[in-house]
Scaffold this motif. Structure first.
Motif, PDB file in Angstrom:
ATOM      1  N   SER A  27      10.013  -1.089   0.076  1.00 16.84           N
ATOM      2  CA  SER A  27       8.620  -1.431   0.363  1.00 16.84           C
ATOM      3  C   SER A  27       8.078  -2.387  -0.496  1.00 16.84           C
ATOM      4  N   LYS A  28       7.157  -3.117  -0.252  1.00 22.38           N
ATOM      5  CA  LYS A  28       6.533  -4.046  -1.152  1.00 22.38           C
ATOM      6  C   LYS A  28       5.007  -3.979  -1.031  1.00 22.38           C
ATOM      7  N   ASN A  81       1.148  -3.978  -1.186  1.00 22.07           N
ATOM      8  CA  ASN A  81       0.281  -5.108  -1.158  1.00 22.07           C
ATOM      9  C   ASN A  81      -1.273  -4.869  -1.322  1.00 22.07           C
ATOM     10  N   ARG A 104      -3.836  -7.200  -1.778  1.00 24.65           N
ATOM     11  CA  ARG A 104      -4.258  -8.135  -0.608  1.00 24.65           C
ATOM     12  C   ARG A 104      -5.133  -7.084   0.272  1.00 24.65           C
ATOM     13  N   TYR A 105      -4.645  -6.062   0.559  1.00 24.71           N
ATOM     14  CA  TYR A 105      -5.323  -5.038   1.527  1.00 24.71           C
ATOM     15  C   TYR A 105      -5.632  -3.747   0.801  1.00 24.71           C
ATOM     16  N   LEU A 154      -7.249  -1.128   1.370  1.00 25.82           N
ATOM     17  CA  LEU A 154      -7.516  -0.289   2.584  1.00 25.82           C
ATOM     18  C   LEU A 154      -7.110   1.133   2.576  1.00 25.82           C
ATOM     19  N   ASN A 162      -3.564   1.711   3.755  1.00 23.89           N
ATOM     20  CA  ASN A 162      -2.515   1.049   2.713  1.00 23.89           C
ATOM     21  C   ASN A 162      -2.294   1.885   1.202  1.00 23.89           C
TER      22      ASN A 162
END
Lengths: 221, 255
Positions: free
Chosen positions: A79-80, A82, A85-86, A88, A91
């Motif tokens: 997995s990468k 993020n 950026r998100y 949420l 996430n």
């Protein structure tokens, strides 16, 4: 094709049998809260008196744990995240699922080494496990480590159950996934609370005396 | 004098990540453009093309980008604007924080500057057979009718423009995996829902059960939040999870 099945097996094993054993472990520990050292010992001895206990452990715990743990580390590696950026909620849970998976892996290896592995070596008897736990959780650093381990394992279990329901096509719509989110969050809180309350109970001096008696018995023999 | 000061044009600053070709290392170049009412990222790039001078006042090579429809239906102008992948044509400067930072969607191979190569998405559509095979040597007659209710949600799925934003948003689409991404999975749901397309549903499901298929999803659910067309991608993924799971058991039991 291989990827599909190996991932499906990983997802299944996390719930059956590992999730089941996790809850069983929670109840066994809770018998220390309910019945003190003798209650805990009775639960441990009952579990170990099950027929074919070696095979139950092998196929119900050791092999699934090995597969789920090692393949899980590979999934985490792939997995990468993020979050920058998100930022949420879902996430965050995705990322925490991988982080808690790694923490739980380390914690479980450590915990198994201290308890079941020592029993297998013959250094500790099943009846002495309450005392072993007492010796561990009376050390502040190890208590903190165990607390983190428990919270991680409980989150990984509860949130894993949520994504299991999606991966097997049980919760399809956004509403179903929302309701299951709340149920799994509730389960996380409940399981964490149950484990922690048992952990605190092991600090009780009753368990120390159990440990001391075991020690003296060992010394006498 | 006063009037001149009031009429002095406002400037908008752009920080653009550039790259000369597929192999070269990316670099950043700043531009300062006069503000115009209603301008968007594409019109700003057009202005740079017309007058390729950077913020230092140096003459430079115009920035390359990809665009077509200019109304957010073709998906060609996807790029990362202020940290979020989206369509440049729909990114109004008035709604953006300044300076405006523009980067290519690096999940895909960068061809040059902001131009990316989305071939993997079109290959994915081929792999899952995202079409309805009706060609033949004779007229097959009319197909079965589609219920109106189903048509309504299927129409939402058909809005996918293969723009690549969901792949850019997905933490499981990266160089360490070969995950096909949310877009193609949603198209399988669309074509499996079609009464004629349904006749080939097994082929599509089996394509998603191969390496790099649906098992790559990690349920971060960024895709559904990032999709510019509001496609219920996570519902599609869960539905295809259900269909592939059923298909797996059917195949085992030989039904």
């Amino acid at each position: 094709m291989r990827g599909f099945y190996s991932r499906k097996i990983h997802s299944l094993l996390g719930v059956i049998p590992l999730g089941g054993f996790f809850l069983e472990h929670m109840l066994t520990n809770f018998s220390a809260v309910e019945g003190g050292p003798s209650g805990f010992n009775d639960s441990v001895l009952w579990l170990n008196s099950l027929p074919l206990v070696f095979f139950l452990e092998l196929f119900g715990i050791w092999l699934p744990l090995l597969y789920h743990g090692v393949f899980g580390l590979y999934i985490a590696y792939q997995s990468k995240p993020n979050l920058n950026r998100y930022n949420l909620e879902r996430n965050w849970r995705y990322t925490l699922q991988r982080v808690t998976g790694i923490i739980t892996f380390i914690f479980v290896v450590w915990h198994v080494f201290e308890t079941r592995f020592q029993v297998a070596l013959g250094n500790v008897k099943h009846e002495e496990l309450g005392g072993v736990m007492h010796d561990i959780v009376t050390q502040p650093l190890l208590l903190a480590f165990y607390t983190i381990g428990i919270i991680s394992a409980s989150f990984h279990f509860a949130n894993g159950l949520w994504s299991f329901l999606i991966s097997w096509g049980v919760t399809v719509g956004p509403r179903a996934q929302k309701v299951s989110s709340f149920l799994c969050l509730g389960l996380f809180v409940l399981v964490t609370f149950m484990f922690l309350i048992s952990l605190v109970t092991f600090r009780d001096s009753e368990f120390q005396s159990a440990a001391a008696i075991a020690q003296t018995l060992k010394a006498m023999i | 004098m006063m009037a001149e000061i009031a009429a002095a044009p406002k400037n908008v600053k752009f920080i653009i990540t550039r790259q000369d070709d597929q192999q070269s290392t990316p670099y950043v170049e700043e531009f300062s453009l006069p503000y115009r009412p209603g301008m968007n990222v594409i019109s700003a790039l057009m202005e740079i093309q017309r007058n390729p001078v950077n913020a230092m006042g140096d003459h430079t090579v115009p920035v390359c980008w990809d665009s077509n429809c200019l109304e957010e239906v073709c998906g060609a102008c996807s790029m990362v604007i202020n940290g979020k992948p989206r369509q440049a044509c729909a990114a109004l400067i008035d709604n953006l924080e300044q300076p405006v930072r523009i980067e290519p969607m690096k999940t895909f191979p960068v061809v040059r500057d902001l131009v990316i190569d989305r071939t993997r998405m079109f290959n994915a559509l081929k792999k899952v057979k995202a079409w309805i095979p009706i060609d033949g040597t004779y007229d097959l007659g009319p197909g079965p009718r589609m219920p109106e209710k189903k048509r309504q949600w299927a129409y939402e799925l058909s809005k996918c423009m293969t723009c690549g934003v969901c792949l850019e948003a997905c933490p499981n689409v990266n160089e360490k995996t070969n995950f096909i991404g949310p877009a193609a999975i949603s198209q399988v749901r669309l074509f499996n829902a079609h009464p004629t397309g349904e006749m080939n549903s097994d082929d599509r499901l089996e394509a998603l059960m191969e390496d790099g298929g649906i098992d790559g999803c990690g349920n971060s659910q960024n895709c559904v939040r990032a999709c510019p067309k509001g496609i219920p991608l996570t519902t599609s993924i869960a539905e295809i999870n259900k269909q592939t799971t059923k298909h797996m058991f059917k195949r085992w039991l030989g039904v």
